[in-house]
Design an enzyme around this catalytic site. Structure first.
Site, mmCIF file in Angstrom:
data_model
loop_
_atom_site.group_PDB
_atom_site.id
_atom_site.type_symbol
_atom_site.label_atom_id
_atom_site.label_comp_id
_atom_site.label_asym_id
_atom_site.label_seq_id
_atom_site.Cartn_x
_atom_site.Cartn_y
_atom_site.Cartn_z
ATOM 1 N N GLY A 14 53.188 29.629 83.021
ATOM 2 C CA GLY A 14 53.497 30.085 81.401
ATOM 3 C C GLY A 14 53.024 28.994 80.549
ATOM 4 O O GLY A 14 52.879 28.335 79.349
ATOM 5 N N SER A 15 52.113 28.534 80.826
ATOM 6 C CA SER A 15 51.432 28.226 79.851
ATOM 7 C C SER A 15 50.683 29.011 78.638
ATOM 8 O O SER A 15 50.738 27.934 77.549
ATOM 9 C CB SER A 15 49.679 27.732 80.408
ATOM 10 N N ARG A 93 53.295 42.831 86.524
ATOM 11 C CA ARG A 93 54.456 43.630 87.212
ATOM 12 C C ARG A 93 53.721 44.527 86.599
ATOM 13 O O ARG A 93 53.636 44.604 85.073
ATOM 14 C CB ARG A 93 55.759 43.321 86.975
ATOM 15 N N LEU A 95 54.184 48.096 84.152
ATOM 16 C CA LEU A 95 55.715 48.933 83.877
ATOM 17 C C LEU A 95 55.738 50.039 83.225
ATOM 18 O O LEU A 95 54.041 50.927 82.934
ATOM 19 C CB LEU A 95 55.932 47.832 81.535
ATOM 20 N N HIS A 111 44.937 39.136 78.694
ATOM 21 C CA HIS A 111 43.724 38.553 80.023
ATOM 22 C C HIS A 111 42.898 38.452 80.079
ATOM 23 O O HIS A 111 41.906 37.994 79.371
ATOM 24 C CB HIS A 111 43.842 40.629 80.117
ATOM 25 N N VAL A 146 46.647 50.887 81.994
ATOM 26 C CA VAL A 146 46.868 48.910 82.659
ATOM 27 C C VAL A 146 45.347 48.341 82.312
ATOM 28 O O VAL A 146 44.752 48.649 82.475
ATOM 29 C CB VAL A 146 46.574 48.816 84.115
HETATM 30 C C1 GAR Z 1 46.908 34.051 82.292
HETATM 31 O O1 GAR Z 1 45.172 33.588 82.453
HETATM 32 C C2 GAR Z 1 46.371 35.251 82.054
HETATM 33 O O2 GAR Z 1 45.058 35.674 81.219
HETATM 34 C C3 GAR Z 1 46.520 36.175 83.099
HETATM 35 O O3 GAR Z 1 47.786 35.308 84.017
HETATM 36 C C4 GAR Z 1 47.454 34.001 83.934
HETATM 37 C C5 GAR Z 1 48.650 33.148 83.175
HETATM 38 O O4 GAR Z 1 49.104 31.886 82.256
HETATM 39 N N1 GAR Z 1 47.288 37.285 83.213
HETATM 40 C C6 GAR Z 1 46.303 38.170 83.919
HETATM 41 O O5 GAR Z 1 46.089 38.468 85.051
HETATM 42 C C7 GAR Z 1 47.228 39.558 83.375
HETATM 43 N N2 GAR Z 1 46.460 40.943 84.060
HETATM 44 P P1 GAR Z 1 50.000 31.493 82.011
HETATM 45 O O6 GAR Z 1 51.236 31.822 83.439
HETATM 46 O O7 GAR Z 1 49.807 30.064 83.098
HETATM 47 O O8 GAR Z 1 49.799 31.722 80.962
#
Ligand code: GAR
Length: 190
Positions: A14-15, A93, A95, A111, A146
């Site tokens: 969750g950053s 996940r 959707l 992404h 996606v």
């Molecule tokens: C982020 O780097 C985001 O771009 C990626 O997950 C990470 C979550 O980091 N998302 C994906 O890969 C979606 N396909 P966080 O939990 O620290 O925000």
């Protein structure tokens, strides 16, 4: 100013949620976070939300027989909190098309690549393996396909000699935290 209400969906650290929380604390930011939903019980982002007094709910996909039933449970929670905009922030996940259609134009994803390059769950590793000179991150509107959908903002991140997946991911994160709050603003009329 009436602030738009954001619902953030997470699966992990969750950053990016934190970056959105920080942006929303500013008086002139046009949105606030009204609910965080995690599909993982142990997601650290749930603590981040609660530390800031934001309602955070765990809705485990394993507890639902179908994707539609899981999405319906999230929909109910989002409506309960009067959400206007959904931000997917490391939500891992897929959707359902019905859910995506309900939120068309109001659901964003971040992404860790310069889409359309390196779609999928291993984008940072894939960029490193491909030996490209630069990668980055993208905020886009979510559609049925996606990691596709209209791009709102991108940021470039150059590869550095000796980069590991971890060092690269860290620099991508820095850019993600900068562009996600900006991209949310872009879909809110002034
Ligand atoms: C982020 O780097 C985001 O771009 C990626 O997950 C990470 C979550 O980091 N998302 C994906 O890969 C979606 N396909 P966080 O939990 O620290 O925000």
């Amino acid at each position: 100013m009436t602030k738009k209400k954001i619902g953030v969906l997470i699966s992990g650290n969750g950053s990016n949620l934190q970056a959105l929380i920080d942006a929303c604390t500013k008086a002139d930011y046009p949105a606030s976070i009204s609910v965080v939903i995690s599909n993982k019980a142990d997601a650290y982002g749930v603590n981040r939300a609660r530390e800031h007094g934001i309602p955070a709910h765990i809705i485990r996909h394993e507890d639902y027989a179908t994707r539609d039933a899981f999405d319906d449970a999230m929909q109910e929670m989002l409506l309960h909190h009067s959400v206007d905009i959904i931000c997917l922030a490391g939500f891992m996940r897929l959707l359902s098309p019905v859910f995506v259609a309900r939120w068309r134009g109001r659901i964003l994803n971040i992404h860790p690549s310069l889409l359309p390059q390196f779609k999928g769950a291993t984008a940072v590793r894939d960029a490193l393996a491909a030996g490209v000179k630069e990668t980055g991150c993208t905020v886009h509107l979510v559609t049925d396909e996606v990691d596709a959908g209209p791009i709102l903002l991108q940021a470039r991140v150059p590869m550095l000699p000796g980069d590991t997946e971890e060092s690269l991911r860290e620099r991508i994160h820095e850019q993600e935290h900068r562009i996600y709050p900006e991209a949310v603003k872009m879909i809110i009329p002034a």
